[in-house]
Structure formats: structure tokens, C-alpha cells
Write a protein that holds these residues in place. Sequence first.
Motif, PDB file in Angstrom:
ATOM      1  N   ALA A 144      40.722  59.839   2.523  1.00  0.00           N
ATOM      2  CA  ALA A 144      40.053  60.597   3.793  1.00  0.00           C
ATOM      3  C   ALA A 144      38.853  61.249   3.291  1.00  0.00           C
ATOM      4  O   ALA A 144      37.710  61.165   4.274  1.00  0.00           O
ATOM      5  N   LEU A 145      38.871  61.860   2.065  1.00  0.00           N
ATOM      6  CA  LEU A 145      37.662  62.612   1.630  1.00  0.00           C
ATOM      7  C   LEU A 145      36.566  61.508   1.139  1.00  0.00           C
ATOM      8  O   LEU A 145      35.363  62.000   1.023  1.00  0.00           O
ATOM      9  N   GLY A 146      36.936  60.253   1.116  1.00  0.00           N
ATOM     10  CA  GLY A 146      36.104  59.196   0.479  1.00  0.00           C
ATOM     11  C   GLY A 146      35.301  58.404   1.706  1.00  0.00           C
ATOM     12  O   GLY A 146      35.072  57.324   1.394  1.00  0.00           O
ATOM     13  N   SER A 147      35.449  58.727   2.700  1.00  0.00           N
ATOM     14  CA  SER A 147      34.937  58.228   4.021  1.00  0.00           C
ATOM     15  C   SER A 147      33.816  58.647   4.658  1.00  0.00           C
ATOM     16  O   SER A 147      33.481  60.056   4.627  1.00  0.00           O
ATOM     17  N   ILE A 148      33.082  57.876   5.025  1.00  0.00           N
ATOM     18  CA  ILE A 148      31.787  58.391   5.914  1.00  0.00           C
ATOM     19  C   ILE A 148      32.066  57.645   7.484  1.00  0.00           C
ATOM     20  O   ILE A 148      32.502  56.687   7.765  1.00  0.00           O
ATOM     21  N   ARG A 149      31.242  58.436   8.405  1.00  0.00           N
ATOM     22  CA  ARG A 149      31.408  57.855   9.613  1.00  0.00           C
ATOM     23  C   ARG A 149      29.615  57.783  10.151  1.00  0.00           C
ATOM     24  O   ARG A 149      28.869  58.598   9.906  1.00  0.00           O
ATOM     25  N   ILE A 150      29.569  56.513  10.539  1.00  0.00           N
ATOM     26  CA  ILE A 150      28.089  56.047  10.902  1.00  0.00           C
ATOM     27  C   ILE A 150      27.996  55.770  12.363  1.00  0.00           C
ATOM     28  O   ILE A 150      29.181  54.875  12.823  1.00  0.00           O
ATOM     29  N   SER A 151      27.443  56.204  13.307  1.00  0.00           N
ATOM     30  CA  SER A 151      27.689  56.022  14.807  1.00  0.00           C
ATOM     31  C   SER A 151      26.199  55.984  15.243  1.00  0.00           C
ATOM     32  O   SER A 151      25.279  56.408  15.090  1.00  0.00           O
TER      33      SER A 151
END
Length: 384
Positions: free
Chosen positions: A348-355
Motif C-alpha cells: 500500500a505504501l508503494g502505490s501512487i494515485r494518478i487522477s
Amino acid sequence: MTDRFVYLDHAATTPVRQSVVKAMEPYFTDKYGNASSPYSIGRESRAALDKSRDAIAEGLGVDSREIIFTAGATESIINSIIGAYLGNRHRGNHILTSSIEHPAVHAVLDFLKEKMDAETELVDVDSNGILKLDELESKLRDDTVLVSVMNVNNEVGSIQDIKAVVGMCEERGIMVHSDCVQSIGKMPLDLADLGVDLSCMSGHKFGGPKGIGVMYVRQGTHLEPICEGSQEFGFRAGTENVAGIVGMAVAFDEAVKGQAEHEVLHARYKQQLFEIIRDAEPAAEINGDLETCIPATLSVWLPGCSGEMLVLALDRANVAVSTGSACHTGAIDPSHVLTAMGMGRLEALGSIRISMGHTTSQEDIDRFGEVFAGVYEQVKVSAG
Ligand code: PLP
């Protein structure tokens, strides 16, 4: 020459549309009347307010009397959930919600539990962030008064089957609240068709100003007003934010009109973004499923990477994306949405959100493509 700024965090907030700024401006200068005043500039404000309410109601497929203006979705959520609980307390004290709601919903439920004797329970989601409907059904009780399930998740973009939720609840006389903040302009939305009793949206998520939102209350819904007053059909006291309301209505109209076109564009950009990330990190994976998520939101796990460090490094390259994790007193918590989907803390800490949103263009995606691999390499090297 400064680098192009690439804004890819539209799920957090959006740039205000020029048309919105223009429409709002007179309400700060000449048309400053209080919408409750009887003289001409007051009546002018009232007319603008009514027109905005009618336009938003029409766009959502509902009646104007069902639209209450608030200071944003968080306020709508507080008023809806506490109001529904207090108005139906005689029927029970049990409330169900999904494990991936926005913190605004979870915070209100914690408050009701701690201070007002509510029994609250979470319903799990699967690994794609989709609510387990059979679990919801099995948790419904005779004393369940409210079910709150968001339409579109803000971190991964997963879309819930709200009609199925309503179907289950309706036959048992249970109210349904659905947070529609992340739906406007990103997928078709007809509140009457969904059949929910309560909903909310927020102006700044679709090109409107911050601090203005809507609380939808279906006619016949029994709600105790917790901010009682003469304005907004008795559900929300306080002088109306006419400029904000006018601006939100203009933004809403444009968001709805542009929705179909943007959905197609965002689906294409999403594919390109993921290919760019995959080229830099072949082990990268999408959190959630393309089929059941809105095109505008892309959450990606990059194994072994720190999402936080990557976001900061991208910022130095003039690219804005987000992690989805919350930072409390220096310690970084993994996203409750990703952990609810079954991801471990490190994943989870290794994730990014692009929106993406109404300003996102091919040039933004191309620029992202120019910088991403280099930035990612730096982050990997510095993490050792
Ligand atoms: N619900 C969802 C799904 C959101 O994404 C947000 C904003 O982050 C909110 C509620 C709160 O909205 P507001 O900023 O209007 O209080």
C-alpha cells in the motif's frame, strides 16, 4: 524556460474553470445582495440561487426541492448521516458502511458510535475494491437504519453497484446514503434512477470553487435537521454562498456536458500512463480492475518503491500526483482503501494515485512520459 506543470491529482481537487470564475465575479462586486433580502439585489441573488438549484437538480434527474446547498461534501455527509440516524433512532441504531469510504464518512460513524450509542459495522470489499454484496446482505438487521456506500472510490476509482444496494435495503425499509463526490463528470449519474435516499457532491471536484457542495435528500426521507434554520428548506442554516452556488452550477453543467468525451479521453490516457509506468517498472500493477473503475483514476503499485518518495520526486519534476496515504504526526499510514483490498502495508505504501480531469491533455501525458522513468530510477537508487 520552466518545465510544463502537469497536474494529475484531480481526485484531490480541480482547477476552477474560467467560465466559473467569470460567472461568480459579479456576485462579489455588484450583485452582493443577501438572497433573503426583499429588495432588488437580494431578489437577484435569490433568482440566481433558484436557477442554479434547478439546473443541478435537472442534471441529476431529481426535484429542485431535494437539492440542499452546503459548504462541501464533508458537511453534507455529517448532516445526512447524523440527521438520518437521529430521525430514525426509534427504528434502531445499526449502521453499515463499506471499508473503503472517504474518511469523512468513517469519522461521522465513529462519532455516532462514541457519543450517540450507534452500532456501526464495516462491509468488506474484494481485491478490486468492489463491495461484497452478499456480506452486506448478511449483515442487514431489523434494527439497521442506514447503509452508506460510495458510488465511486476516491483512491482507486472502483464503481459500486448502488442499485443493488438500494434493492436490498428498500425492501427492508433501510435508508441508503451514497457519496457521489467522485462521480460528477466522470461517469453518467442519475440520482433518481439510482434510487438512493441521501447523497452528496462537492464543487471543487469538477472545476468549481472549494467550500461549496450539495446534499441530496430524497423527498419523503425522514431526516432530523442538525443545522436547522430558515434557509435551504430548513436543513441548512446560514446565509447562502451565492457566488459559490452560481459557480458550482456552471461547473456542474460543463462537467456533465463534457463527461462522455472525457471518459473516452481518460480511458486512452490511462492506458498510456500505465504503459509509461510499466516501461520503467515491469512489475508495476494496477490496484483495482480497469473494467470496474472509472477511467479518470489510476492507482498503481510499484513493488519495492516508496509512493511518498516518488510523489515528492515527481513534484520536483513539476508533476503532481498523490499517494492516497495519510500522514499523521510524522508517521505514514498505509491507505485504508488499499489495505481493505487485501494489500499489505508495504504494498500500500508503494502505490501512487494518478487522477485526471477536465484540463488533462495529451501534452500532460507526454510530459509525464518524458520524466517518469528518470524520476523513478532516482527514487529507486536513493532508496538503495
Ligand atoms: N467524499 C469523497 C469521495 C471525496 O473524495 C471527498 C474529497 O476529498 C469528500 C467526500 C469530501 O469533500 P469536501 O472536500 O467537499 O469536503
